[in-house]
Design a protein around this motif. Structure first.
Motif, short mmCIF file in Angstrom:
data_model
loop_
_atom_site.label_atom_id
_atom_site.label_comp_id
_atom_site.label_asym_id
_atom_site.label_seq_id
_atom_site.Cartn_x
_atom_site.Cartn_y
_atom_site.Cartn_z
N THR A 52 0.83 -1.22 0.09
CA THR A 52 0.00 0.17 0.07
C THR A 52 0.86 1.18 0.00
N GLY A 53 2.22 1.12 0.12
CA GLY A 53 3.16 2.14 -0.17
C GLY A 53 4.52 1.49 -0.40
N PRO A 54 5.54 2.39 -0.52
CA PRO A 54 6.81 1.81 -0.77
C PRO A 54 7.43 0.93 0.37
N ASP A 55 7.22 1.27 1.66
CA ASP A 55 7.73 0.55 2.72
C ASP A 55 6.61 -0.16 3.34
N GLU A 56 5.38 -0.36 2.88
CA GLU A 56 4.16 -0.95 3.72
C GLU A 56 3.76 -2.28 2.87
N THR A 57 4.33 -3.31 3.16
CA THR A 57 3.78 -4.56 2.47
C THR A 57 3.29 -5.60 3.50
N ALA A 58 2.25 -6.40 3.12
CA ALA A 58 1.61 -7.36 3.83
C ALA A 58 1.33 -8.65 3.02
N ALA A 59 1.38 -9.76 3.78
CA ALA A 59 0.73 -11.16 3.25
C ALA A 59 -0.81 -10.65 3.35
N VAL A 60 -1.37 -11.24 2.23
CA VAL A 60 -2.90 -11.04 2.33
C VAL A 60 -3.60 -12.26 1.96
N ASP A 61 -4.80 -12.60 2.12
CA ASP A 61 -5.45 -13.81 1.59
C ASP A 61 -6.07 -13.24 0.03
N SER A 62 -6.40 -14.25 -0.53
CA SER A 62 -7.15 -13.93 -2.05
C SER A 62 -8.43 -14.03 -1.98
N LEU A 63 -9.28 -13.63 -2.85
CA LEU A 63 -10.49 -14.03 -2.93
C LEU A 63 -10.75 -15.62 -3.17
N PRO A 64 -11.93 -16.08 -2.38
CA PRO A 64 -11.98 -17.30 -2.26
C PRO A 64 -12.13 -18.06 -3.49
N ASP A 65 -12.91 -17.27 -4.70
CA ASP A 65 -13.11 -17.80 -5.92
C ASP A 65 -11.63 -18.07 -6.60
N TRP A 66 -10.65 -17.51 -6.14
CA TRP A 66 -9.19 -17.74 -6.86
C TRP A 66 -8.74 -18.81 -6.34
N GLN A 67 -9.16 -19.40 -5.12
CA GLN A 67 -8.40 -20.70 -4.75
C GLN A 67 -8.99 -21.88 -5.14
N LYS A 68 -9.94 -21.71 -5.93
CA LYS A 68 -10.69 -22.92 -6.35
C LYS A 68 -9.67 -23.60 -7.72
N PRO A 69 -9.59 -24.93 -7.43
CA PRO A 69 -8.48 -25.56 -8.46
C PRO A 69 -9.19 -25.37 -10.04
N ARG A 70 -10.23 -25.16 -10.32
CA ARG A 70 -10.75 -24.91 -11.66
C ARG A 70 -10.75 -23.29 -12.01
N LEU A 84 -8.27 -4.20 -4.39
CA LEU A 84 -9.08 -3.56 -3.19
C LEU A 84 -8.62 -4.80 -1.97
N LEU A 85 -8.58 -4.17 -0.53
CA LEU A 85 -8.27 -4.86 0.37
C LEU A 85 -9.21 -4.59 1.61
N LYS A 86 -9.45 -5.43 2.38
CA LYS A 86 -10.47 -5.25 3.60
C LYS A 86 -10.12 -6.30 4.65
N VAL A 87 -10.07 -5.77 5.73
CA VAL A 87 -9.85 -6.65 6.91
C VAL A 87 -11.39 -7.30 7.42
N LEU A 88 -11.44 -8.67 7.40
CA LEU A 88 -12.68 -9.23 7.49
C LEU A 88 -12.49 -10.03 8.96
N ASP A 89 -13.39 -10.23 9.73
CA ASP A 89 -13.33 -10.96 10.86
C ASP A 89 -12.02 -10.89 11.71
N LEU A 90 -11.49 -9.67 11.85
CA LEU A 90 -10.44 -9.62 12.44
C LEU A 90 -9.14 -10.39 12.09
N HIS A 91 -9.26 -11.00 10.88
CA HIS A 91 -7.96 -11.59 10.26
C HIS A 91 -6.98 -10.79 9.74
N ARG A 92 -6.21 -11.41 8.91
CA ARG A 92 -5.35 -10.38 8.24
C ARG A 92 -6.12 -9.90 6.77
N PRO A 93 -5.65 -8.82 6.09
CA PRO A 93 -6.52 -8.19 4.98
C PRO A 93 -6.77 -9.35 4.01
N GLN A 94 -7.82 -9.04 3.54
CA GLN A 94 -8.30 -10.16 2.28
C GLN A 94 -8.38 -9.32 1.07
#
Length: 366
Positions: A52-70, A84-94
Motif C-alpha cells: 500500500t506504499g513503498p515501505d508498507e507490504t503485507a501478506a494477504v488472503d485472496s478472493l475465495p474464488d481464486w483458490q478454487k482448482p478450476r 482492493l483490500l479489507k480486514v474481515l473478521d479481525l483476520h489479516r487483510p483479504q
C-alpha cells in the motif's frame, strides 16, 4: 482500512488525482467502499504480498474464488495488479476485488493442457534483455517481441556489449529490424552504472516497467544498478555457451524511489504463445510483403505473383526470419484452437452444474 494516494503514487499509481482515473476503475471503487487500494508485488502459491506504499507490504488472503482448482489463472491477480483490500473478521487483510487491467504480459504454461501463465500486469514499458554473447539468438528475440506486444512501449537492451561475440553484420540486421518497427534499443554493460543510466529516460513517476529475458542476460544486475544496492542475487554464466542459471525464482515489483516501479522476472525457457498474440508488429516487413501477393490466400510456396518468394530470391528477406514467422503463426493458431476447446469445456461444465446447484439450494430452503 484507508488509502494513502501519495504513497500509491510511488508504487506506479497512474493518476495524480482521483478524477483522472478510468471510468471502469471508478465504478469498482464505488462498488467497494471502505477498502484500501494496494498493488500485488509478489505472487506465491499460498497467497499474495501486497503493498500500500513503498515501505508498507503485507501478506494477504485472496478472493475465495481464486483458490478454487478450476479457477483459470488469467482470472487471478498477478504481480502488477491493483487490488482492493479489507480486514474481515479481525483476520489479516483479504483481497475483495481487482481493478480492471490495462494490459497483461503472458505466455502459455508448459505442459500438454492449455493454461495461461501471467507474467505481469499494468505495464507501461517492457525491457527485453538480450545478451550479446554466445547465447544470442535473433529468433528468440522475435519470440519475446511477439509475447510482449500488449505493452505500451517496448525497449530492447543488448547487454554484455563490453564483450560482444555476435557478428557485426548479424547485429546490424537486428538493429535495422527493430528500428523499422519503431522499437528503441540500447547496447550496454549491465555492470556499468553510467551505461545503465540510459534506462532512466523511460522510468519516471507513475511508470511501471518489467524486465524479461533468458537466464544469465543480466536482468538482476540491471535491477541492482537501478536501485543502487546489491539486493538481487546474480550468478556468472557458463563459459562454453554463455547460458545462465535461474537466480531470480519469482516475479516481484520494486519501487525505484522516483515514483516508477520495476518488475524483475525469472528467465523464461519456454516462450509459448497463448493465441491472443499478433505478429503484425514483430514481423511488419513480412506482413507488408504478404499484402502485395497476387492472391489473398497465398501460402508463399509455389503460387504465382508471390511477393514473399520474390523477396527471398532477391535476398531482401532472411529465410530464417521467414521460417520463424511461419512457425510462430502455426503456434498461435494451435493455441487459439486449444483456447476455444477449453472455453467450450468450461461452458459445458457450467451448464451441467446448474441443475445440481439448484437442487442443493432448494433442499436447504425447505
Amino acid at each position: 482500512m484507508s488509502t494513502d494516494y501519495a504513497a500509491l503514487r510511488t508504487m506506479g499509481w497512474p493518476a495524480a488525482r482521483p478524477d483522472q482515473l478510468p471510468a471502469d476503475w471508478t465504478a469498482v471503487l464505488q462498488d467497494h467502499p471502505d477498502t484500501a487500494i494496494g498493488r500485488v508485488v509478489e505472487q506465491h502459491r499460498s497467497g499474495y504480498v501486497v503493498a500500500t506504499g513503498p515501505d508498507e507490504t503485507a501478506a494477504v488472503d485472496s478472493l475465495p474464488d481464486w483458490q478454487k482448482p478450476r479457477c483459470p489463472p488469467e482470472q487471478r491477480a498477478c504481480v502488477g495488479d491493483w487490488v482492493l483490500l479489507k480486514v474481515l473478521d479481525l483476520h489479516r487483510p483479504q483481497i475483495v476485488a481487482m481493478l480492471p487491467r490495462r494490459n497483461v504480459i503472458k505466455r502459455a504454461a508448459a505442459g500438454e493442457h492449455f493454461k495461461q501463465q501471467l507474467i505481469a500486469a499494468n505495464i507501461d514499458v517492457v525491457f527485453v534483455v538480450v545478451g550479446l554473447d554466445l547465447d544470442f539468438n535473433a529468433r528468440r528475440l522475435e519470440r519475446y517481441l511477439m509475447l510482449v506486444g500488449a505493452a505500451d512501449r517496448i525497449v530492447v537492451l543488448f547487454t554484455k556489449a563490453d564483450k560482444q561475440q555476435v557478428a557485426a553484420d548479424v547485429f546490424a540486421t537486428v538493429q535495422q529490424q527493430l528500428e523499422s518497427q519503431g522499437i528503441s534499443w540500447h547496447a550496454l554493460n549491465a555492470k556499468d552504472s553510467t551505461a545503465v543510466s540510459v534506462m532512466s529516460q523511460y522510468l519516471h513517476e507513475g511508470i511501471t516497467a518489467v524486465l524479461v529475458g533468458s537466464s544469465g542476460v543480466g536482468k538482476s544486475t540491471l535491477t541492482n544498478a537501478l536501485i543502487g544496492e546489491q539486493r538481487m542475487r546474480t550468478n556468472e554464466v557458463r563459459s562454453h555457451d554463455s547460458r545462465g542459471k535461474h537466480t531470480t525464482t519469482y516475479r516481484h515489483l520494486i519501487p525505484l524511489g522516483n515514483g516508477a516501479c520495476l518488475i524483475d522476472t525469472p528467465g523464461m525457457r519456454e516462450l509459448k504463445p497463448t493465441g491472443d498474440e499478433e505478429l503484425g508488429t514483430t514481423f511488419d516487413d513480412v506482413e507488408s510483403l504478404a499484402a502485395q501477393c497476387k492472391f489473398r490466400d497465398c501460402r508463399h510456396v509455389a503460387e504465382p505473383g508471390c511477393a514473399i518468394r520474390a523477396a527471398l530470391e532477391r535476398g531482401e528477406l532472411d529465410p530464417a526470419r521467414m521460417e520463424n514467422y511461419r512457425k510462430l503463426q502455426g503456434e498461435i493458431r494451435r493455441a487459439q484452437d486449444q483456447q476455444a476447446v477449453r472455453l467450450e469445456q468450461q461452458a459445458q461444465a457450467k451448464v451441467l452444474t446448474k441443475p445440481v446447484n439448484k437442487r442443493q439450494k432448494s433442499k436447504y430452503e425447505r
